[in-house]
Design a protein around this motif. Structure first.
Motif, PDB file in Angstrom:
ATOM      1  N   ARG A   7      -9.544   0.081  -0.624  1.00 53.26           N
ATOM      2  CA  ARG A   7     -10.010  -1.343  -0.805  1.00 53.26           C
ATOM      3  C   ARG A   7     -10.849  -1.618   0.399  1.00 53.26           C
ATOM      4  O   ARG A   7     -10.811  -1.146   1.369  1.00 53.26           O
TER       5      ARG A   7
ATOM      6  N   ARG B  98      -8.047   3.353   4.370  1.00 53.88           N
ATOM      7  CA  ARG B  98      -8.225   4.760   4.122  1.00 53.88           C
ATOM      8  C   ARG B  98      -7.233   5.253   2.924  1.00 53.88           C
ATOM      9  O   ARG B  98      -7.469   5.962   2.094  1.00 53.88           O
ATOM     10  N   ALA B  99      -5.900   4.536   2.905  1.00 52.06           N
ATOM     11  CA  ALA B  99      -4.944   4.796   1.956  1.00 52.06           C
ATOM     12  C   ALA B  99      -5.296   4.155   0.508  1.00 52.06           C
ATOM     13  O   ALA B  99      -5.525   5.218  -0.443  1.00 52.06           O
ATOM     14  N   GLY B 100      -5.876   3.183   0.588  1.00 54.35           N
ATOM     15  CA  GLY B 100      -6.077   2.523  -0.693  1.00 54.35           C
ATOM     16  C   GLY B 100      -7.469   2.254  -1.265  1.00 54.35           C
ATOM     17  O   GLY B 100      -7.623   2.200  -2.413  1.00 54.35           O
TER      18      GLY B 100
ATOM     19  N   GLU C 169      -8.376  -5.965   2.652  1.00 56.28           N
ATOM     20  CA  GLU C 169      -6.939  -5.800   3.460  1.00 56.28           C
ATOM     21  C   GLU C 169      -6.620  -6.538   4.543  1.00 56.28           C
ATOM     22  O   GLU C 169      -5.459  -6.752   4.957  1.00 56.28           O
TER      23      GLU C 169
ATOM     24  N   ARG D  27       0.775  -1.217  -0.045  1.00 58.59           N
ATOM     25  CA  ARG D  27      -0.124  -0.091  -0.100  1.00 58.59           C
ATOM     26  C   ARG D  27       0.858   1.347   0.016  1.00 58.59           C
ATOM     27  O   ARG D  27       0.852   1.892   0.963  1.00 58.59           O
ATOM     28  N   PRO D  28       1.500   1.477  -1.174  1.00 53.40           N
ATOM     29  CA  PRO D  28       2.579   2.681  -1.038  1.00 53.40           C
ATOM     30  C   PRO D  28       1.830   3.883  -1.030  1.00 53.40           C
ATOM     31  O   PRO D  28       2.460   5.042  -0.576  1.00 53.40           O
ATOM     32  N   GLU D  29       0.482   4.008  -1.028  1.00 58.36           N
ATOM     33  CA  GLU D  29      -0.317   5.112  -0.736  1.00 58.36           C
ATOM     34  C   GLU D  29      -0.185   5.727   0.300  1.00 58.36           C
ATOM     35  O   GLU D  29      -0.421   6.925   0.797  1.00 58.36           O
ATOM     36  N   LEU D  30       0.103   4.902   1.477  1.00 55.62           N
ATOM     37  CA  LEU D  30       0.099   5.156   2.843  1.00 55.62           C
ATOM     38  C   LEU D  30       1.201   5.468   3.219  1.00 55.62           C
ATOM     39  O   LEU D  30       2.359   4.753   3.241  1.00 55.62           O
ATOM     40  N   ALA D  31       1.390   6.792   3.491  1.00 57.15           N
ATOM     41  CA  ALA D  31       2.414   7.652   4.059  1.00 57.15           C
ATOM     42  C   ALA D  31       2.872   7.051   5.430  1.00 57.15           C
ATOM     43  O   ALA D  31       2.265   7.517   6.405  1.00 57.15           O
TER      44      ALA D  31
END
Length: 199
Positions: free
Chosen positions: A165, A161-163, A170, A63-67
């Protein structure tokens, strides 16, 4: 040089094979030497740090969108129980005095509050807890194959929340990864147990 100090550094930094564990950051190893941390504590911190690194790598790939502040997670995992150097009875028994003591010890050594916080907060979490704190707490459980549904649910919520899905997707992905990490728990536990609590 005192007798115990090289053992702290070797436990923290030397290559291991069974299990293979990443070394602790050199600055953390030196801090543990300076506070005369028991070798059992050093071994525990190294095992949790290794699992935290695996978690950070997995989150980054999955999940690279999750900082995620990877440096904060790795430092937090490497120092979360540092207060047990001051309360060694909590290495083999219950207690929470090490939490505030650990944060205070890190602050006194110039660690920024945003990184020292992990020592005081790794044993509790809420829906508002930052993802970095959740990952440190999760590593501190999963290293020994302990599963905590409420904690895992909060990590799943962050992934959702980030992705975007569904939670069940998840959950299944996280569960598969944590099950894989847990398969080596007996080796990590044996390695930690080989290090003395005292001396």
């Amino acid at each position: 040089m005192t007798t115990g100090r090289p053992n702290v550094l070797s436990t923290a930094l030397d290559e291991t094979h069974d299990p293979p564990l990443r070394p602790l950051p050199a600055a953390v190893a030196e801090l543990l030497r300076d506070v005369a941390a028991p070798l059992r504590l050093v071994a525990h911190l190294r095992a949790v740090h290794d699992v935290a690194a695996q978690l950070v790598d997995w989150v980054g790939a999955h999940r690279p969108e999750l900082a995620v502040d990877a440096g904060a997670v790795l430092f937090g995992a490497a120092t979360h129980d540092v207060g047990k150097a001051l309360h060694p009875g909590e290495l083999s028994g219950p207690g929470s005095r090490h939490e505030e003591a650990g944060r205070d010890l890190l602050l006194a050594r110039g660690v920024p509050p945003e990184w020292a916080r992990f020592a005081a907060g790794h044993a509790s979490w809420t829906p508002e807890t930052a993802v970095e704190d959740l990952l440190v707490s999760l590593a501190d459980k999963v290293w020994k194959n302990k599963r905590v549904p409420g904690l895992e649910d909060l990590v799943v919520a962050g992934l959702c929340r980030a992705g975007g899905r569904p939670a069940w997707e998840e959950f299944l992905a996280l569960d598969e990864f944590l099950t894989h990490v847990g398969e080596a728990a007996h080796r990590r536990l044996a390695w930690q147990a080989a290090h003395p609590v005292h001396g």
